[in-house]
Structures are given as C-alpha cells and as structure tokens.
Scaffold this active site. Structure first.
Site, mmCIF file in Angstrom:
data_model
loop_
_atom_site.group_PDB
_atom_site.id
_atom_site.type_symbol
_atom_site.label_atom_id
_atom_site.label_comp_id
_atom_site.label_asym_id
_atom_site.label_seq_id
_atom_site.Cartn_x
_atom_site.Cartn_y
_atom_site.Cartn_z
ATOM 1 N N ASP A 130 11.544 6.354 -13.728
ATOM 2 C CA ASP A 130 12.469 5.809 -12.550
ATOM 3 C C ASP A 130 12.581 6.577 -11.370
ATOM 4 O O ASP A 130 13.177 6.049 -10.405
ATOM 5 C CB ASP A 130 13.524 5.360 -13.287
ATOM 6 C CG ASP A 130 13.446 4.465 -14.311
ATOM 7 O OD1 ASP A 130 12.012 3.644 -14.623
ATOM 8 O OD2 ASP A 130 14.105 4.192 -15.287
ATOM 9 N N ARG A 165 -4.046 -16.730 -4.116
ATOM 10 C CA ARG A 165 -2.711 -16.994 -4.773
ATOM 11 C C ARG A 165 -1.830 -15.913 -4.161
ATOM 12 O O ARG A 165 -1.967 -15.180 -3.602
ATOM 13 C CB ARG A 165 -2.959 -16.554 -6.365
ATOM 14 C CG ARG A 165 -3.725 -17.721 -7.139
ATOM 15 C CD ARG A 165 -3.940 -17.145 -8.348
ATOM 16 N NE ARG A 165 -4.610 -18.138 -9.214
ATOM 17 C CZ ARG A 165 -5.426 -17.942 -10.326
ATOM 18 N NH1 ARG A 165 -5.579 -16.360 -10.679
ATOM 19 N NH2 ARG A 165 -6.025 -18.922 -11.150
ATOM 20 N N MET A 172 8.972 -1.342 -13.553
ATOM 21 C CA MET A 172 9.955 -0.577 -14.251
ATOM 22 C C MET A 172 10.902 0.026 -13.030
ATOM 23 O O MET A 172 10.676 0.009 -11.864
ATOM 24 C CB MET A 172 9.845 0.252 -15.161
ATOM 25 C CG MET A 172 9.460 -0.408 -16.594
ATOM 26 S SD MET A 172 8.797 0.920 -17.701
ATOM 27 C CE MET A 172 8.770 -0.308 -19.278
#
Length: 350
Positions: A130, A165, A172
């Site tokens: 992170d 699309r 995360m």
C-alpha cells in the site's frame, strides 16, 4: 547475540529478500544466532513457540521468491490482553531473544512499538504494497503491486475497447491511493478514483459519456478505500480481535451499480484482490528489500533498538517506532502525480 525475525501482516513480494539480507548480515558481520518466528506474532503467542534456526544456507536462493518462508498472520495480536502479553514475554525470554526484527506494515509497527512495554526490544522493517507507512517514501512490495495492476489495466483495455465498455478495476491500498494513482498513470486509466478524494458520480458519468462519443470505452482505476461524497466506506468483512479488524473491498461493484443507469455502455467491474500481493518481486523491490534488511541488521548490531528502517529523500535511514505507530501516509492533494494526472486530462472523479 540471538535475534528473532518475523514477518507480520499480509504477505508481500520482497519479504524473503529482507529475511535473506538480515540473516546474512547478522551472521556475517556480527556472528549472531538468528531464529525465524513462524506465522508472524502467532509464533510467539502459543504455549510452545514455533521457531526455526535461520542459517546462511537456509536463506540462500530465496531472494527472488514471493511470499515469506516463515509464514505470516494479519490477525495475531501479541498485545491483545495481559495474559497474551505475559505469554509473549515468557516465550521471548525462554528463547533467549535479545531483539526481534519485525517486518511488516503500519499495524505491525504499532505492535512492535508496544512490545517494548513487555520488555521485548524490536527493530522494524517497513513492508506493504500500500506504500502507506509514515516517514517512508517507498516500501518494498509496492513497485511489484503497481506492475501487476498496470499489466491488468493493459489487459482490461483490450476487452473494453473490443466491447465498447466501461471497465472498473479495483486496487488494494486501504485508505491510501498510491497503488491506484501510480498504476492508473502507468496503465493509461481515463479516470482514477482515490480514497483521498471523494468522488462525484455525476462527474464520472459525464466523463464516460464524453468518451462514448469518441473512443467508445473508458478505463477506471479505483482504490478500495474510495467512496462517493456523503457515502460510507465499502467494508468487505470485520475480523474481531485483529489489530486491523476492518477489511475493505468491493467498491468497484458499488461504483458500477451507481454508474450503469447513467450510461448506454455496459459497465463491468474487476476486483484484483490478492493478485497484487503474489508473485516474485520486481528487481527494484529485491534491491530495496535487501537494503532495508541490511540496515536493520546494522541497527541490531549497534543496539539501536526501537527504530524502523526507512527511505527518505532516496536515502536509507531510520526513525523511532513511536513516530510510525498508529500513523499513515496518504496521497497529499498537492502531490506532483495529482497535478500531472489532471494536466494530462485524467479525471479524478470530481
């Protein structure tokens, strides 16, 4: 000197590189005996502690391997109650540990800081994909995670283009948007949604409609801690008794449901999850993890305990564990990468 080594929290590419560097440095430079604690703090929280001796040969050949040879736990809390604290203290004394090298994220560093109260000296090594550890500008594992997400965005783009699309990819990062920001930039995302900036569904829908008229597809990269203005975080589950009981996840599906009614294009969501934690570390992470491990060994040999290895301004140094405990490093709103993203036409969901 007898030194314990453990890996706490979630797994992460580069952990084995740290174990290797710490062990070889302590054996080669200090003639220390190194003991590996199995499954993080859990190995010290049982009546019979689970440990193994780490020798030079045992840590050879693991530099490139993902995960951790010692195992880990993201729910073990050695400070859970007085009985647990007493057990951990007794086990550490029975093992003859002079100091414990703790490799982990902000939660693990907070626990390492607290272990001083039970008489266990610790040296910390910052680990997290992170990249959110305070006073550390780069943690190992982050570069590998960014590479994984970037590759996923590249692959998703071909599907988005083929089917016209809107594709949402969730990363995360908990409350920090570093993975989403850097991978979004590297992977060519059209919209990057960060935990630090609450998104406006109308603004995201407007950008997607504009692209419907031109490229006919849109790539959105969103951090798991992101949320709509006025809304709550998307909580996947709660693990009671864990140092970090709230587990985030699923915000991509929430955004898909909110966005679909506003668009003609089909909206799909992909949650990358633990793919970001797995696999072999990149060369950058192998080198950084080795530098961190070597510095941790130097702190141990100098008896500079109660400190965490860090990287600041490109230089390896250390900070007090107390300065890192219960702190988090998020993306500043004036960060260069935020400005760069906006200037090259990337929407940040506002």
């Amino acid at each position: 000197m007898r030194v314990g080594v453990l890996t706490g929290g979630g797994d992460c590419p580069g952990l084995n590189a740290v174990i290797r560097a710490v062990t070889k440095s302590l054996i080669g430079q200090g003639q220390c005996e190194v003991m590996g604690i199995e499954d993080g703090f859990q190995g010290l929280m049982e009546a019979s502690p689970r440990v193994r001796e780490l020798t030079w040969d045992q840590v050879s050949g693991i530099l490139h391997r993902g995960g951790t040879i010692l195992g880990t736990s993201n729910s073990a809390n050695p400070l859970r109650d007085d009985a647990t604290k007493a057990l951990v203290s007794r086990n550490a004394k029975a093992l003859g540990l002079d100091v414990l090298v703790v490799i982990g994220g902000d939660g693990t560093m907070s626990l390492a800081h607290g272990l001083a109260d039970v008489g266990l000296h610790c040296v910390g090594v910052p680990k997290t994909i992170d990249n959110d550890i305070a006073h550390c500008e780069r943690s190992f594992g982050f570069d590998t995670a960014v590479a994984t997400v970037t590759d996923a965005l590249h692959r998703i783009e071909s599907t988005a283009n083929s089917h016209h699309r809107v594709m949402i990819v969730e990363t995360m990062g908990r409350h920090a948007g570093w993975i989403a920001l850097e991978a979004g930039l590297a992977g060519g995302a059209d919209i990057i949604v960060l935990p630090e900036i609450d998104y406006d569904i109308a603004a995201i829908a407007l950008r997607c409609r504009e692209r419907e008229l031109r490229q006919r597809y849109t790539i959105i990269c969103i951090g798991e801690g992101a949320k709509e203005s006025g809304a709550s975080l998307t909580v996947r589950e709660r693990v009671e008794g864990s140092p970090d009981p709230v587990r985030l996840g699923g915000v991509a599906h929430v955004l898909r449901e909110r966005l679909q009614p506003h668009l003609k294009s089909e909206v799909r969501a992909t949650v990358l999850g633990h793919l970001q934690r797995g696999g072999d570390p990149t060369p950058f992470d192998r080198v950084l993890a080795t530098r961190f491990g070597h510095r941790a060994a130097q702190l141990v040999l100098a008896r500079e305990w109660g400190r965490m290895v860090t990287l600041q301004h490109g230089e390896i140094g250390s900070v007090a564990l107390g300065d890192v405990a219960n702190a988090q490093r998020t993306v500043p709103l004036d960060h260069e990468l935020i400005t760069t993203a906006l200037d090259i036409g990337i929407s940040l969901g506002r």
